[in-house]
Scaffold this active site. Structure first.
Site, PDB file in Angstrom:
ATOM      1  N   ARG A  81       0.906  -1.164  -0.139  1.00 33.26           N
ATOM      2  CA  ARG A  81       0.012  -0.006   0.004  1.00 33.26           C
ATOM      3  C   ARG A  81       1.030   1.177   0.122  1.00 33.26           C
ATOM      4  O   ARG A  81       1.859   1.362   0.589  1.00 33.26           O
ATOM      5  CB  ARG A  81      -0.894   0.025   1.377  1.00 33.26           C
ATOM      6  CG  ARG A  81      -2.022  -1.186   1.277  1.00 33.26           C
ATOM      7  CD  ARG A  81      -2.984  -0.732   2.405  1.00 33.26           C
ATOM      8  NE  ARG A  81      -4.174  -1.552   2.380  1.00 33.26           N
ATOM      9  CZ  ARG A  81      -4.362  -2.964   2.658  1.00 33.26           C
ATOM     10  NH1 ARG A  81      -3.213  -3.503   3.132  1.00 33.26           N
ATOM     11  NH2 ARG A  81      -5.545  -3.644   2.579  1.00 33.26           N
ATOM     12  N   HIS A 452     -28.195  47.298   6.836  1.00 34.43           N
ATOM     13  CA  HIS A 452     -29.003  47.394   7.877  1.00 34.43           C
ATOM     14  C   HIS A 452     -29.679  46.173   8.518  1.00 34.43           C
ATOM     15  O   HIS A 452     -29.940  45.955   9.643  1.00 34.43           O
ATOM     16  CB  HIS A 452     -30.075  48.500   7.805  1.00 34.43           C
ATOM     17  CG  HIS A 452     -31.191  48.656   8.790  1.00 34.43           C
ATOM     18  ND1 HIS A 452     -32.393  47.919   9.031  1.00 34.43           N
ATOM     19  CD2 HIS A 452     -31.119  49.403   9.829  1.00 34.43           C
ATOM     20  CE1 HIS A 452     -32.854  48.464  10.086  1.00 34.43           C
ATOM     21  NE2 HIS A 452     -32.308  49.465  10.404  1.00 34.43           N
ATOM     22  N   ARG A 559     -26.445  51.026  20.768  1.00 40.77           N
ATOM     23  CA  ARG A 559     -26.644  52.218  19.654  1.00 40.77           C
ATOM     24  C   ARG A 559     -28.247  52.819  20.008  1.00 40.77           C
ATOM     25  O   ARG A 559     -29.190  52.165  19.925  1.00 40.77           O
ATOM     26  CB  ARG A 559     -26.960  51.545  18.289  1.00 40.77           C
ATOM     27  CG  ARG A 559     -25.585  50.958  17.717  1.00 40.77           C
ATOM     28  CD  ARG A 559     -25.731  49.868  16.742  1.00 40.77           C
ATOM     29  NE  ARG A 559     -26.217  48.625  17.244  1.00 40.77           N
ATOM     30  CZ  ARG A 559     -25.794  47.412  16.513  1.00 40.77           C
ATOM     31  NH1 ARG A 559     -25.019  47.499  15.644  1.00 40.77           N
ATOM     32  NH2 ARG A 559     -26.241  46.214  17.054  1.00 40.77           N
ATOM     33  N   GLY A 764     -14.943  51.773  15.021  1.00 40.35           N
ATOM     34  CA  GLY A 764     -16.162  51.131  14.307  1.00 40.35           C
ATOM     35  C   GLY A 764     -15.954  50.806  12.875  1.00 40.35           C
ATOM     36  O   GLY A 764     -15.623  51.487  11.700  1.00 40.35           O
ATOM     37  N   THR A 765     -15.486  49.516  12.556  1.00 38.33           N
ATOM     38  CA  THR A 765     -14.761  48.958  11.448  1.00 38.33           C
ATOM     39  C   THR A 765     -15.700  49.066  10.281  1.00 38.33           C
ATOM     40  O   THR A 765     -15.424  48.679   9.182  1.00 38.33           O
ATOM     41  CB  THR A 765     -13.909  47.658  11.558  1.00 38.33           C
ATOM     42  OG1 THR A 765     -15.015  46.710  12.119  1.00 38.33           O
ATOM     43  CG2 THR A 765     -12.934  47.992  12.545  1.00 38.33           C
ATOM     44  N   CYS A 829     -15.589  47.528  17.604  1.00 34.98           N
ATOM     45  CA  CYS A 829     -17.292  47.218  18.142  1.00 34.98           C
ATOM     46  C   CYS A 829     -17.673  46.974  16.684  1.00 34.98           C
ATOM     47  O   CYS A 829     -19.035  47.118  16.529  1.00 34.98           O
ATOM     48  CB  CYS A 829     -17.711  48.317  18.854  1.00 34.98           C
ATOM     49  SG  CYS A 829     -17.753  50.160  18.018  1.00 34.98           S
TER      50      CYS A 829
END
Length: 874
Positions: A81, A452, A559, A764-765, A829
């Site tokens: 094998r 959104h 938020r 805030g990416t 965040c």
């Protein structure tokens, strides 16, 4: 003693290197060392195989190598094998039954009976001819076209013995005609030629190209395994099979597999004959008449279970087996990693760690964080039929079934009636939030991963598919049309699979979430190992409760705008927006103050002293205004104004590019009474909670969308004035922290200046990525898939943080900020806070925490633990 070129399988007293001995060879040596019933054999290293390719096997099959082969036993049959360093690199097919000759046939007949001996001889000639000499397999198949190719031990109606002898003679004649020489009658010559053929085949052009396409380096070598044959054909209970001893869905104990009597190798999985099941229970469930392995050889199944425990402890993972029975004796040909779904992987890893087979650290590193989604949300049963009518982006994981509805009001009404609704929109806006809370799932035709609908659905733990461009929304006809042209009218039942980004017709079976047991154990280990905090983005008390249940370290982003869309607040909010003077705005804000204060009180109480970062109002004000003429009429009536005046005022507030317009801190500068009201609500809530709770609240107030130090100074001064006023009024001392949301490139570049007036930066990416790339995060979904498919972007930058561009801004801001303020707290965040790769970057960058939607918190907790472990390893 270990030989540098070849080694007897059972002599390996230490783990072998797969790069030298191949993955299967190293594994078999370990199994033999554990005392498992592995047929005796010898491993030939990659180095020796390469020499054999250059010199020929005959040169090396002398001396000690021949002696070691002889030590396997006198007149035994052998298998050969391939053992590549990685299984996916492929390799030549195995050759079985090496060593059968005319002279040895009587001894083999005594061992397995004449029919079995003839079958084994035919198999050898066929395998040897095709592998070593390159003969056409169809030529051998034609010999048995009118017979059963893989015979069984004769019973009434089987192929007569004379016919079997004829087939062997025909095979020998075919071989001689095609090669010009008789079939070799020297066992050593058979093995030598087979080894030559495997070495030659591995180094062939096609084989090299194929394995390189699977990631193998050009110089990758091949090891070989020579073993005594466990025949699987003969007297008593003989055969071959594959068995697994854990449930691939749950990871708990279970037995699955196939066994084929009078068979070798992979016969049981090839479908040439109907295999038999392993357990009696499985046989009865399948209503199969043929007895199971458990009924035929109960001791074999008992042994397989025991060997699985030994293999798990010794190999450090759950394995099944390729096995052979020869007259009831069990032999293991290989250990096969047990297949496992995401839930099973967690159970298996934690069980292995508890049993000491692996460490807790190893268990944590074995689980891909994203796969925890299957624990957190309902999922479609993998065995269910999927009738897909459209696809889009997998914006929020999980699956849910409900009736189609096209308005948030209808979704709310359906929820009140106990009927689950799927809210279908072109794209959602803030005014749809109430309907999203009531829906069981959301589907939008447009939008990207940070649109959104996507952001809110992830926060709610709501299955969501966005950007489903192949689903046509026909609002006039109150229906959606799938990609195949089928129409589904309002009220029709569909299923949204947010994990895979698919929309399905009907209601397939579901698997429910599982947050206890092994999952809970793994999470507790992750929390012990991680060094970086994990907070949640939570906008309402309901979100905060979910976050608390997921054991986050606080709220990293609240938020506040989402609080104003409640039915009892939206009118007051609109009155404030449409006010003509600061005095009128203050009057409307006075109505909102106690409502917002009550929200913060509840939020602080739920979090019980953990950090709560509250972002002051961010979105442009027009988002709060009604769109339809009917809603504007209702608002005009509530304000006792002409409808025309409301319409004109709404038009005046609209902007060409509202995301870059009057929003965020720009509202706080031009309409300071808004931020003053919010600050008062925060401080009054903190005062209320701190006077009644032992766990003191230290609110963190975050200013959004800053780009200039002066903005920070002005808002900071007003917030401080409000804080001083509240403390004087209520006769309390309050501690709070003020920071900024770094989401504009200029804020990142001027971070040193801004750090002087800030206790924290929260990146805030979502917006930072949008502004760095010049991409609309709401519209990018229309073409992002094409960009990724064509290699323009490696990944959607809204889904996984762009380390080279946006990441450099984060590093720059962190360095400049901490150079001015050594105590500056750094957090992230944006939606990247739940992405494992982005979390690892944040750990390396020295961030204190990441914040993500509550339902992604477990993923972030595990990713943070892995980041800590990997950073220590580096």
């Amino acid at each position: 003693m270990t030989d540098p070129l070849h080694i007897r399988l059972h002599d390996a007293d230490t783990p072998l290197d797969p790069a030298r001995w191949g993955a299967r060879g190293a594994r078999l040596a370990r199994m033999a060392g554990l005392g498992l019933p592995v047929p005796r054999g010898m491993l030939i290293s990659t180095d020796l195989v390469q020499r054999i390719h250059a010199d020929g096997a005959a040169v090396h099959f002398e001396g000690e190598l021949t002696d070691r082969l002889a030590a396997l036993g006198d007149e035994v049959l052998l298998s050969l094998r391939a053992s590549p360093p990685r299984p996916e690199w492929g390799g030549p097919e195995a050759l079985l039954n090496i060593g059968i000759t005319d002279a040895r046939l009587p001894a083999l007949t005594a061992r397995v009976g004449r029919p079995g001996a003839l079958e084994l001889y035919f198999r050898l000639i066929e395998g040897y001819g095709t592998m070593v000499e390159g003969l056409d397999p169809e030529d051998f198949e034609n010999l048995t076209a009118d017979q059963v190719k893989y015979w069984s031990v004769p019973s009434e109606g089987d192929l007569p013995e004379s016919a079997r002898e004829t087939l062997v003679e025909q095979a020998k004649a075919l071989y001689a005609d095609e090669t010009g020489a008789p079939f070799p009658q020297d066992p050593k010559a058979q093995l030598t030629a087979a080894v030559d053929a495997m070495a030659r085949g591995w180094n062939g052009t096609s084989a090299r190209i194929l394995r390189e396409s699977h990631g193998a380096p050009p110089e990758a070598g091949l090891a070989l395994i020579v073993q005594r044959m466990a025949l699987g054909i003969g007297a008593g209970v003989s055969g071959a099979g594959v068995v697994h001893l854990v449930d691939e869905r749950t990871g708990g104990p279970a037995v699955t597999g196939r066994f084929l009597p009078q068979a070798q190798g992979y016969d049981a999985m090839m479908g040439l004959r109907t295999p038999q099941l392993i357990t009696r229970e499985a046989r009865e469930a399948a209503r199969q008449s043929a007895p199971s392995l458990e009924e035929m050889a109960p001791d074999a199944l008992t042994d397989l279970r025991g060997h699985a425990v030994t293999a798990a402890e010794g190999l450090g993972d759950a394995h099944g087996f390729e096995f052979t029975l020869e007259d009831g004796a069990l032999w293991l040909l290989d250990a096969v990693l047990s297949p496992r779904a995401a839930r099973a992987a967690v159970r298996i890893a934690t069980d292995l760690a508890r049993n000491g087979a692996i460490t807790r650290e190893q268990a944590l590193l074995r689980i891909e964080p994203r796969t925890l989604i299957e624990h957190l949300h309902p999922q479609i049963d993998p065995r269910a039929t999927r009738d897909v009518i459209g696809t889009g982006l997998p914006a929020s994981p999980g699956a849910a079934t409900g009736r189609i509805t096209f308005s948030p009001e209808e979704a709310m009404q359906m929820e009140a009636q106990g009927d689950p609704a799927v809210l279908v929109r072109t794209e959602t806006s803030p005014e749809d939030i109430r309907g999203m809370h009531s829906a069981c799932a959301v589907l939008t035709v447009r939008g990207g991963m940070t649109s959104h609908a996507a952001v809110i659905a992830r926060g709610l733990g709501l299955p969501c598919v966005v950007g489903a461009g192949d689903v046509r929304l026909d609002l006039k006809g109150r229906q959606i049309v799938g990609r195949d042209g089928r129409a589904f009218v309002e009220g029709a039942v569909i299923t949204v699979d947010g994990t895979r980004g698919e929309v399905l017709a009907g209601s397939p079976d579901m698997i429910q979430p599982e947050l206890d047991g092994a999952f809970e154990t793994l999470m507790s280990w992750a929390d012990q190992m991680r060094e970086m905090g994990v907070r949640a983005n939570a906008d309402t008390p309901q979100d905060a409760r979910v976050a608390r249940d997921f054991k986050v370290d606080g709220i990293g982003l609240c938020r506040t705008e989402h609080m104003f869309f409640h039915e009892d607040r939206i009118t007051a909010m609109r009155e404030m927006i449409l006010a003509d003077s600061a005095e009128d705005r203050r009057r409307a804000l006075a109505t909102l103050l106690p409502m917002q204060r009550d929200d913060f009180v509840e939020l602080f109480q739920i979090m019980r002293g953990q950090p709560v970062t509250i972002r002051l109002l961010d979105p442009p004000l027009h988002e709060f205004l009604p769109h339809s003429r009917e809603e504007m009429g209702d608002l005009a009536e509530a304000m006792d104004l002409p409808v025309s005046q409301v319409v004109e005022r709404a038009k005046a507030l609209r902007e060409f590019n509202p995301m870059l317009g009057k929003r965020g801190v720009r509202l706080g500068i031009t309409m300071p009474e808004i931020y003053e009201m919010q600050a008062r609500a925060i401080f009054e809530a903190a005062a209320i909670v701190n006077t009644s709770n032992l766990e003191q609240v230290v609110p963190e107030i975050m200013i959004p969308l800053v780009s200039a130090q002066k903005e920070v100074e002005m808002v900071r001064a007003r917030v401080r004035a409000v804080a001083d006023a509240v403390m004087a009024e209520r006769e309390v001392a309050l501690t709070y922290r003020l920071g900024i949301m770094v989401e504009t490139p200029r804020a990142a570049l001027r971070a040193g200046d801004m750090a002087e007036n800030c206790a924290f930066f929260s990146f805030g990416t979502n917006d930072l990525t949008q502004m760095t790339y010049g991409l609309s995060r709401d519209d990018a979904g229309r073409f992002m898939r094409d960009y990724v498919n064509q290699g323009v972007f490696a990944e959607d930058p809204f889904h996984s943080l762009d380390i080279e561009g946006v990441g450099e801004l984060l590093l720059l801001a962190a360095k400049r900020g901490r150079a001015r303020n050594a105590d500056l707290v750094l957090g992230l965040c944006g939606e990247h806070g739940g992405d494992p790769g982005s979390i690892h970057f944040c750990k390396l960058a020295g961030f204190d925490y990441v914040s993500c939607s509550p339902f992604r918190a477990p993923i972030a907790r595990l990713a943070a633990a892995q980041a800590s472990l990997l950073s220590k390893a580096d």
